[in-house]
Structures are given as structure tokens and as C-alpha cells.
Scaffold this motif. Structure first.
Motif, mmCIF file in Angstrom:
data_model
loop_
_atom_site.group_PDB
_atom_site.id
_atom_site.type_symbol
_atom_site.label_atom_id
_atom_site.label_comp_id
_atom_site.label_asym_id
_atom_site.label_seq_id
_atom_site.Cartn_x
_atom_site.Cartn_y
_atom_site.Cartn_z
ATOM 1 N N PRO A 185 0.968 -1.205 -0.102
ATOM 2 C CA PRO A 185 0.124 -0.099 0.045
ATOM 3 C C PRO A 185 0.797 1.258 0.054
ATOM 4 O O PRO A 185 0.335 2.167 -0.544
ATOM 5 N N GLU A 189 0.519 4.685 -2.110
ATOM 6 C CA GLU A 189 0.378 6.260 -1.462
ATOM 7 C C GLU A 189 1.527 7.166 -1.928
ATOM 8 O O GLU A 189 1.323 8.245 -1.899
ATOM 9 N N TYR A 206 -2.116 -8.909 -0.546
ATOM 10 C CA TYR A 206 -1.041 -9.563 0.553
ATOM 11 C C TYR A 206 0.285 -9.233 0.151
ATOM 12 O O TYR A 206 0.623 -9.185 -0.964
ATOM 13 N N GLU A 207 1.076 -8.395 1.238
ATOM 14 C CA GLU A 207 2.298 -8.051 1.190
ATOM 15 C C GLU A 207 3.036 -9.481 1.465
ATOM 16 O O GLU A 207 3.403 -9.728 2.525
ATOM 17 N N MET A 233 -4.142 -9.400 8.298
ATOM 18 C CA MET A 233 -4.030 -8.050 8.394
ATOM 19 C C MET A 233 -3.908 -7.421 7.079
ATOM 20 O O MET A 233 -4.230 -6.021 6.892
ATOM 21 N N ASP A 234 -3.448 -7.973 6.192
ATOM 22 C CA ASP A 234 -3.001 -7.127 4.740
ATOM 23 C C ASP A 234 -4.208 -6.811 4.030
ATOM 24 O O ASP A 234 -4.117 -5.543 3.271
ATOM 25 N N PRO A 236 -6.925 -5.562 4.432
ATOM 26 C CA PRO A 236 -7.795 -4.257 4.719
ATOM 27 C C PRO A 236 -6.752 -3.006 4.562
ATOM 28 O O PRO A 236 -7.247 -1.965 4.227
ATOM 29 N N ARG A 237 -5.591 -3.229 4.695
ATOM 30 C CA ARG A 237 -4.682 -2.131 4.220
ATOM 31 C C ARG A 237 -4.670 -1.903 2.955
ATOM 32 O O ARG A 237 -4.606 -0.845 2.446
ATOM 33 N N MET A 238 -4.541 -2.764 2.074
ATOM 34 C CA MET A 238 -4.399 -2.698 0.785
ATOM 35 C C MET A 238 -5.665 -2.115 0.035
ATOM 36 O O MET A 238 -5.925 -1.189 -0.597
ATOM 37 N N TYR A 239 -6.914 -2.334 0.813
ATOM 38 C CA TYR A 239 -8.250 -1.826 0.422
ATOM 39 C C TYR A 239 -8.543 -0.265 0.599
ATOM 40 O O TYR A 239 -9.016 0.344 -0.094
ATOM 41 N N ARG A 240 -7.718 0.073 1.810
ATOM 42 C CA ARG A 240 -7.692 1.436 2.089
ATOM 43 C C ARG A 240 -6.927 2.125 1.090
ATOM 44 O O ARG A 240 -7.457 3.298 0.341
ATOM 45 N N ALA A 241 -6.059 1.788 0.596
ATOM 46 C CA ALA A 241 -5.135 2.383 -0.643
ATOM 47 C C ALA A 241 -5.879 2.375 -1.897
ATOM 48 O O ALA A 241 -5.755 3.436 -2.560
#
Length: 315
Positions: A185, A189, A206-207, A233-234, A236-241
Motif C-alpha cells: 500500500p 500512497e 497481500y504483502e 491483516m494485509d 484491509p490495508r490495501m483496500y484503504r489504499a
């Protein structure tokens, strides 16, 4: 493995966990009848001047890159001859998938053959080569090139992301759509903050390539170094980006490179969750291993069911 099962039988069944398998085992899938539907349309997004189905066929299975094990890779390589790949792609087109994504000379040549057969499938590539490589892809009918994600992330970590931008300028000069593939992500950004000339992102949810030190910092210890690590955990982080950019994003590895393909429920939930968290202007790339079931039709049906869940961008 049950008594009496040969190594070959075991490996063949193991190969069924590649992306998109929608049964509890390859043995059960082999007995299932493929779903039938009169609706062969799929929701589409705009990518430059093109209309792309929100489901794009990935090529890792075609290229024997399971991200699972070397044994699964062997089975994929044996199954996916050139003729079988073309057959699978024609089936994709029949169920409404109008684009596929690949890399390397073999995929480019297969796309050339596909076009000669009268197919209207669109081809998106990942690459990090020179101008000659870009020219060859264009001649094969490629419409878009994204800078290869592995290389993108390496350069980002080394503080040399500008090298990606220089490559993208060559893609633009060749008259092709320009993209960046990444598993991080932070890359999305950073590029957004710089305002690059870009048409789309390929975003792995997924990272999967964290170093031993990074995993120890996150988990307290590093897992046994066998295969790749996929952390819940990965996504949701990429979805935000993804939602924070107005550019189209093509989300990939939504099934954790086949790790969520063991059960039909997991596959369904992965499609549902992904479309619930990406934008209506985004799509997904899913690898297809149709040795045991009609995965093109199965995956297309998930997209029809869940594509309306997509949310607008957060800004």
C-alpha cells in the motif's frame, strides 16, 4: 494422504488448491458438473478507451507459478500446454471474461495466436524490460503494461522508485496504457503523492514478500521458511489504499495464491469481501486452474453476484 494413494494422485489433488477451486477437494470437484447460466455478460470498468470485465484471468497457473509448492508447479506445467491455455482463455471469453493478464514472451505469443483465432480478448502485461520488450508486447497486441510488482517493491525499498517512473515514460511513448504493480500500500500512497502520469494500479491484497526481520517485528518470530506468508491483516490495508485513489485498481491474489481455495465457502467469502471493499471502477485478477471444474464460469458467477457491493472512493 490415505493408504493406497500414489504420490502422483496426491500431487494431482494438491494442484487443485490453485486460485479459484470451489470445492472441498480436487476429487470432489472432478465429480461436480460445471454450472450453467444463460447470462454470459459481466460488469465492466473503463481502462483508458477500453471496457474491461471486472474479472480478469491471471496467468500464474498458466506459467506454473502456484506460489504454493514446487510440486503444484509441476502439475500446472504438465496440464497447461499451449493448446490448453488457449482452450481455457476461449472458455473465459464464453462466460464474459474479456481480458487476461500475463508476462513474458510465451504469454505474448499465445495472445498473438488467440487473436489469430478470432478472439477479442484484451491482453495486459507486467514487465520491467527495455524498449525492445515494450515494442514486442505491443506488436503481440498488448494494450497496457504495468511495471512488474516484484521489481517495483524492490526499488521502493531501496529508495529508487524514480526508476519505475522512467520505465513508465517508455510505455507511454509506445502508445500503451501505463500501470504500476505492487504488493505494498505504501507504494500506491507514494505514487499518488507525487502525481505520476498513470492509468491504473495492479494491487496485491497481500504483502507476501516481507523479509525475515520484518516478519519477526510483526509476529515476534519468523515462521519456518517454507513457502510464503499471507497475513489476514494485509487486505484491509490495501483496500484503504485502493479506495483512496481515483485511478482504477486491479486487485490480485484475492485468494491468497490458492490458500483460500480449499473450501467453496472461503472462495465465495474472498470474492464477496474484495468487491465490498474496492471501488466500482476496480476489477480483480484471478488465476484459473480448470483441471477439475469450470472455474471461468464459477468465478464469473461470483463477480455477477458481488460486484454491486463495491464502494465509492473515500475522497
Amino acid at each position: 494422504m490415505k493408504i493406497g494413494t500414489s504420490r502422483r494422485d496426491f500431487l494431482t489433488m494438491a494442484a487443485g488448491v490453485c486460485a479459484g477451486v470451489s470445492g472441498e477437494s480436487a476429487r470432489l470437484l472432478a465429480a461436480e458438473q460445471p454450472p450453467t447460466t444463460a447470462d454470459t455478460s459481466l460488469p465492466q470498468i473503463s481502462l483508458g478507451p477500453y471496457k474491461i470485465s471486472r474479472l480478469i484471468c491471471g496467468s500464474n497457473c498458466f506459467n506454473a507459478g502456484s506460489h504454493l509448492s514446487i510440486f503444484v508447479n509441476y502439475e500446472m506445467r504438465a496440464y497447461y500446454t499451449d493448446e490448453q491455455i488457449l482452450k481455457t482463455l476461449r472458455r473465459c471469453e464464453q462466460v464474459g471474461i474479456n481480458a487476461w493478464q500475463g508476462s513474458g514472451p510465451r504469454n505474448a505469443q499465445l495472445h498473438r495466436r488467440l487473436r489469430e483465432m478470432g478472439s477479442q480478448m484484451l491482453y495486459l502485461a507486467i514487465d520491467a524490460g527495455d524498449a525492445e520488450s515494450i515494442r514486442s508486447l505491443k506488436e503481440a497486441g498488448c494494450i497496457a503494461i504495468a511495471h512488474h510488482g516484484e521489481r517495483t517493491d524492490q526499488l521502493f525499498k531501496a529508495g529508487r522508485l524514480d526508476q519505475v517512473r522512467e520505465y513508465l515514460k517508455k510505455v507511454r511513448d509506445a502508445g500503451l496504457l501505463v500501470g504500476v504493480s505492487t504488493h505494498m500500500p505504501a507504494v500506491v500512497e507514494e505514487i499518488e503523492s507525487r502525481g505520476w502520469d498513470l492509468d491504473y494500479y495492479m494491487t496485491c491484497v497481500y504483502e507476501r514478500h516481507r523479509s525475515k526481520e520484518e516478519l519477526e517485528k510483526l509476529l515476534g518470530q519468523a515462521p519456518i521458511p517454507v513457502g510464503e506468508v499471507y497475513l489476514p491483516m494485509d487486505p484491509p490495508r490495501m483496500y484503504r489504499a485502493i479506495r483512496a485513489t481515483g485511478r482504477p485498481c486491479l486487485a490480485f491474489k484475492i485468494l491468497a495464491a490458492g490458500r483460500l481455495s480449499e473450501r467453496k465457502q472461503w472462495v465465495e467469502e474472498a470474492f464477496q469481501q474484495t468487491f465490498a471493499h474496492i471501488k466500482p471502477t476496480d476489477a480483480v485478477i484471478v488465476g484459473i486452474y480448470d483441471r477439475y471444474s469450470d472455474q471461468p464460469a464459477e468465478n464469473a458467477e461470483y463477480v455477477r453476484r458481488f460486484s454491486t457491493l463495491s464502494k465509492t472512493a473515500s475522497r
